[in-house]
Design a protein around this motif. Sequence first.
Motif, PDB file in Angstrom:
ATOM      1  N   CYS A  10       0.850  -1.186   0.000  1.00  0.00           N
ATOM      2  CA  CYS A  10       0.000   0.000   0.000  1.00  0.00           C
ATOM      3  C   CYS A  10       0.889   1.240   0.000  1.00  0.00           C
ATOM      4  O   CYS A  10       1.913   1.283   0.662  1.00  0.00           O
ATOM      5  N   GLY A  11       0.492   2.251  -0.749  1.00  0.00           N
ATOM      6  CA  GLY A  11       1.297   3.457  -0.863  1.00  0.00           C
ATOM      7  C   GLY A  11       0.873   4.594   0.060  1.00  0.00           C
ATOM      8  O   GLY A  11       1.396   5.689  -0.058  1.00  0.00           O
ATOM      9  N   THR A  54      10.194  -0.461  -7.404  1.00  0.00           N
ATOM     10  CA  THR A  54      11.500   0.047  -6.993  1.00  0.00           C
ATOM     11  C   THR A  54      12.554  -0.944  -7.463  1.00  0.00           C
ATOM     12  O   THR A  54      12.447  -2.138  -7.217  1.00  0.00           O
ATOM     13  N   ALA A  55      13.538  -0.429  -8.160  1.00  0.00           N
ATOM     14  CA  ALA A  55      14.568  -1.291  -8.739  1.00  0.00           C
ATOM     15  C   ALA A  55      15.369  -2.025  -7.676  1.00  0.00           C
ATOM     16  O   ALA A  55      15.668  -3.205  -7.816  1.00  0.00           O
ATOM     17  N   ALA A  56      15.709  -1.340  -6.609  1.00  0.00           N
ATOM     18  CA  ALA A  56      16.579  -1.930  -5.592  1.00  0.00           C
ATOM     19  C   ALA A  56      15.926  -3.112  -4.884  1.00  0.00           C
ATOM     20  O   ALA A  56      16.522  -4.172  -4.757  1.00  0.00           O
ATOM     21  N   PHE A  61       4.749  -0.481  -5.140  1.00  0.00           N
ATOM     22  CA  PHE A  61       3.968   0.396  -4.270  1.00  0.00           C
ATOM     23  C   PHE A  61       2.781   0.948  -5.049  1.00  0.00           C
ATOM     24  O   PHE A  61       2.953   1.529  -6.120  1.00  0.00           O
ATOM     25  N   VAL A  62       1.574   0.766  -4.507  1.00  0.00           N
ATOM     26  CA  VAL A  62       0.364   1.256  -5.163  1.00  0.00           C
ATOM     27  C   VAL A  62       0.346   2.777  -5.085  1.00  0.00           C
ATOM     28  O   VAL A  62       0.477   3.359  -4.012  1.00  0.00           O
ATOM     29  N   VAL A  63       0.177   3.403  -6.244  1.00  0.00           N
ATOM     30  CA  VAL A  63       0.078   4.861  -6.325  1.00  0.00           C
ATOM     31  C   VAL A  63      -1.387   5.245  -6.473  1.00  0.00           C
ATOM     32  O   VAL A  63      -1.865   6.168  -5.824  1.00  0.00           O
ATOM     33  N   LYS A 114       3.345  11.779  -6.771  1.00  0.00           N
ATOM     34  CA  LYS A 114       2.497  10.785  -6.093  1.00  0.00           C
ATOM     35  C   LYS A 114       3.281   9.510  -5.809  1.00  0.00           C
ATOM     36  O   LYS A 114       3.132   8.886  -4.763  1.00  0.00           O
ATOM     37  N   ALA A 115       4.139   9.134  -6.763  1.00  0.00           N
ATOM     38  CA  ALA A 115       4.925   7.910  -6.599  1.00  0.00           C
ATOM     39  C   ALA A 115       5.919   8.044  -5.449  1.00  0.00           C
ATOM     40  O   ALA A 115       6.105   7.099  -4.673  1.00  0.00           O
ATOM     41  N   ILE A 116       6.542   9.195  -5.329  1.00  0.00           N
ATOM     42  CA  ILE A 116       7.485   9.422  -4.228  1.00  0.00           C
ATOM     43  C   ILE A 116       6.761   9.292  -2.888  1.00  0.00           C
ATOM     44  O   ILE A 116       7.261   8.661  -1.955  1.00  0.00           O
ATOM     45  N   GLN A 117       5.570   9.862  -2.793  1.00  0.00           N
ATOM     46  CA  GLN A 117       4.786   9.741  -1.559  1.00  0.00           C
ATOM     47  C   GLN A 117       4.450   8.282  -1.269  1.00  0.00           C
ATOM     48  O   GLN A 117       4.491   7.844  -0.116  1.00  0.00           O
ATOM     49  N   ALA A 118       4.117   7.527  -2.323  1.00  0.00           N
ATOM     50  CA  ALA A 118       3.765   6.114  -2.139  1.00  0.00           C
ATOM     51  C   ALA A 118       4.957   5.309  -1.645  1.00  0.00           C
ATOM     52  O   ALA A 118       4.839   4.519  -0.700  1.00  0.00           O
ATOM     53  N   VAL A 119       6.104   5.519  -2.248  1.00  0.00           N
ATOM     54  CA  VAL A 119       7.303   4.776  -1.852  1.00  0.00           C
ATOM     55  C   VAL A 119       7.732   5.172  -0.437  1.00  0.00           C
ATOM     56  O   VAL A 119       8.137   4.325   0.359  1.00  0.00           O
ATOM     57  N   ASP A 120       7.590   6.454  -0.114  1.00  0.00           N
ATOM     58  CA  ASP A 120       7.932   6.916   1.227  1.00  0.00           C
ATOM     59  C   ASP A 120       6.934   6.442   2.280  1.00  0.00           C
ATOM     60  O   ASP A 120       7.217   6.494   3.469  1.00  0.00           O
ATOM     61  N   GLY A 121       5.752   5.980   1.838  1.00  0.00           N
ATOM     62  CA  GLY A 121       4.728   5.498   2.768  1.00  0.00           C
ATOM     63  C   GLY A 121       5.094   4.185   3.430  1.00  0.00           C
ATOM     64  O   GLY A 121       4.370   3.689   4.264  1.00  0.00           O
TER      65      GLY A 121
END
Length: 129
Positions: A10-11, A54-56, A61-63, A114-121
Motif C-alpha cells: 500500500c502506498g 523500486t529497482a533496488a 507500491f500502489v500509487v 504521487k509515486a514518491i509519496q507512495a514509496v515513502d509510505g
Amino acid sequence: LELDDLRLKCGHASISRHFSHGEHKGQPVQQLVIDLQMGRLHPQELPALVAVETAAAGELFVVCGNRRWFAVQQFAKATPPWKRPRCWVRVIVHDFPQLTAISDPEQRSAFLLKAIQAVDGNGERPRMR
C-alpha cells in the motif's frame, strides 16, 4: 498479480473510509469488501491498480487504487484460499523513478510526486481515517 504476492504494498499510511473517485465514488470501502465476499465482484474485475516498482528492492507500491487494494486485502484475509482459488488483481506497473512509459512531461512530473509519496509510505498496512 496473485492476491498473496508480497511485493505489492500500500502506498498510503492512511486511507479514507469512502471512495473518492471512479465507479465506487461515495461508497464505503467496506461495501467493496462485502461485495467481494458475497461473490458479486471478483478482484480481477476491478479497475487496475497503478503501481511503481523500486529497482533496488523489487517492491511494488500502489500509487492509484489504495482503497481497492485495501478492500481486496481484507477480502483475502477473511476468505480461506479454497473459497477464492486463483484470485488476482490487475496492476499497471511503472518503473521508478524513470517512469519511461509516461511520455508527457507534465503527467510524468505529477505522477512522480504521487509515486514518491507512495514509496515513502513504507508499505505498512494503512489505517482507516
